[in-house]
Design a protein around this motif. Structure first.
Motif, short mmCIF file in Angstrom:
data_model
loop_
_atom_site.label_atom_id
_atom_site.label_comp_id
_atom_site.label_asym_id
_atom_site.label_seq_id
_atom_site.Cartn_x
_atom_site.Cartn_y
_atom_site.Cartn_z
N ASP A 131 0.83 -1.21 0.00
CA ASP A 131 0.00 0.00 0.00
C ASP A 131 0.86 1.26 0.00
O ASP A 131 0.56 2.24 -0.69
N ARG A 132 1.94 1.24 0.77
CA ARG A 132 2.82 2.40 0.80
C ARG A 132 3.50 2.63 -0.55
O ARG A 132 3.62 3.76 -1.01
N VAL A 134 2.35 1.75 -3.47
CA VAL A 134 1.35 2.26 -4.41
C VAL A 134 1.10 3.74 -4.18
O VAL A 134 1.02 4.54 -5.12
N ASN A 135 0.97 4.12 -2.90
CA ASN A 135 0.74 5.53 -2.58
C ASN A 135 1.91 6.41 -3.03
O ASN A 135 1.70 7.52 -3.55
N VAL A 138 1.72 6.58 -6.95
CA VAL A 138 0.62 7.43 -7.42
C VAL A 138 0.87 8.89 -7.03
O VAL A 138 0.68 9.81 -7.84
N GLY A 139 1.31 9.10 -5.77
CA GLY A 139 1.60 10.46 -5.33
C GLY A 139 2.73 11.09 -6.11
O GLY A 139 2.67 12.27 -6.47
N GLN A 142 1.47 11.98 -9.55
CA GLN A 142 0.60 13.15 -9.46
C GLN A 142 1.43 14.42 -9.29
O GLN A 142 1.16 15.44 -9.95
#
Length: 366
Positions: A131-132, A134-135, A138-139, A142
């Motif tokens: 999860d980290r 992926v974040n 994505v972050g 972005q």
């Protein structure tokens, strides 16, 4: 008494006006810095022109600047334009669900279950790491897309800074030597010490920009090329990312191509994974070890931990320019202390040697 007061008042006002001028120039810090860097790096070209066609300051500076534009500025503009389109495209693919980083990590875990078992031995939850990751991905995409769109939306400001940089570079190329001599006369540090410091500044700037930045560009280009050959999407974008992380020791471009090689192996593209791994270790990895001593030189090379900390600190303080400014400040810091230790250490050593000898002579004379 009154004369001392006048002198102190004048010096206080001199410091105040100088600080005000620096504050006034703060918005143009980036263009000014890169204009100075261009003048220092291309100074040998200008000296060559002086030997070939004689002392013609305006002509020599103009030819040198045009050379810089053709070799550096225009290719960088083309790269930035392509990078903006590539970054926005990748971000849009993530938003549309065409690129799903979470599924890539799951695929790696499915193909190599030993990874999760190894992490479990240390009570590390693979799902949290997933999860980290992926974040972060994505972050990061972005953030990059916002920066790319910001450059596109602030086109006028970007080209204004570029024009200012080119304009300043011309005058620094033409009058740089006179400006340095003027500063040597003005600064109260001692002419010999000032010449040494200016020479060190020029040496460190050339080494940092020409060496570290050029090596990063080469490693990024090699990484982007192998990604393109292997058919990995976003080759230009990943090439730029590899160029950026190449400025960081200990991690470097491997931070990008190693996960890519693992994923290729996980999805069954074993041959591509082997090719990428060999290319990454042999070509990309050795490029740093072979080119850095040639381009940077051993005398100006900083310890890896200093480069890492100064680069990260430079990014926080100066933004994008921090990739160069951080190591430059660190190198100048070490240069100043080196001069201090060499000069004042020698004086202390001479004092210690002369002191006992002089005292012994007095005793003998008495």
């Amino acid at each position: 008494m009154y004369a001392k007061l006048e002198t102190r008042t004048f010096l206080a006002m001199l410091v105040g006006v100088s600080l005000a001028f620096v504050w006034l120039m703060k918005p143009f810090f980036g263009p000014i810095f890169w204009a100075v860097a261009i003048a220092l790096i291309f100074h040998p070209v200008q000296q060559l022109l002086v030997r070939k066609i004689g002392e013609r300051p305006n002509v020599n500076a103009l030819i040198t600047l045009v050379t810089c534009m053709v070799i550096v500025v225009i290719p960088v503009l083309v790269l930035i334009t392509s990078l903006i389109a590539e970054g926005v495209g990748v971000y849009q693919q993530i938003q549309d669900g065409e690129i799903r980083p979470g599924e890539y990590i799951d695929q790696v875990n499915k193909s190599f279950p030993a990874i999760q078992s190894f992490l479990a031995q240390f009570d590390i939850n693979f799902a949290e790491i997933r999860d980290r990751a992926v974040n972060i991905f994505v972050g990061g995409s972005q953030f990059f897309a916002k920066q790319a769109l910001g450059v596109g939306q602030n086109t006028f400001q970007f080209f204004l800074g570029l024009a200012l940089m080119v304009y300043l570079a011309f005058f620094l190329l033409r009058d740089g030597t006179k400006l340095v001599e003027l500063m040597i006369r003005a600064l109260p540090l001692g002419d010999e010490r000032e010449r040494l410091l200016f020479a060190k500044f020029a040496e460190v700037t050339r080494a940092t920009v020409k060496g570290n930045l050029l090596i990063a560009i080469i490693q990024g280009a090699l990484g982007g090329l192998i990604f393109w050959i292997l058919g990995i999407s976003g080759a230009l974008l990943w090439g730029v990312v590899m160029a950026i992380v190449s400025l960081l020791p200990a991690v470097g471009a491997a931070l990008v191509w190693v996960p890519a090689a693992i994923y290729l192996a996980a999805v069954g593209d074993t041959i591509q994974a082997v090719i990428l791994t060999i290319f990454g270790v042999v070509v990309i990895g050795l490029a740093d070890n072979l080119l850095r001593p040639v381009l940077v030189g051993r005398d100006t090379k900083l310890p890896d931990y200093i480069v890492l900390l100064s680069t990260l600190g430079g990014i926080v303080m100066f933004g994008v320019n921090g990739f160069v400014m951080g190591p430059l400040v660190a190198a100048l810091f070490m240069a100043f202390w080196g001069i201090f230790i060499r000069e004042f250490g020698e004086e202390t050593g001479r004092t210690e040697k002369v002191g006992p000898s002089h005292g012994h002579g007095d005793d003998g004379a008495g």
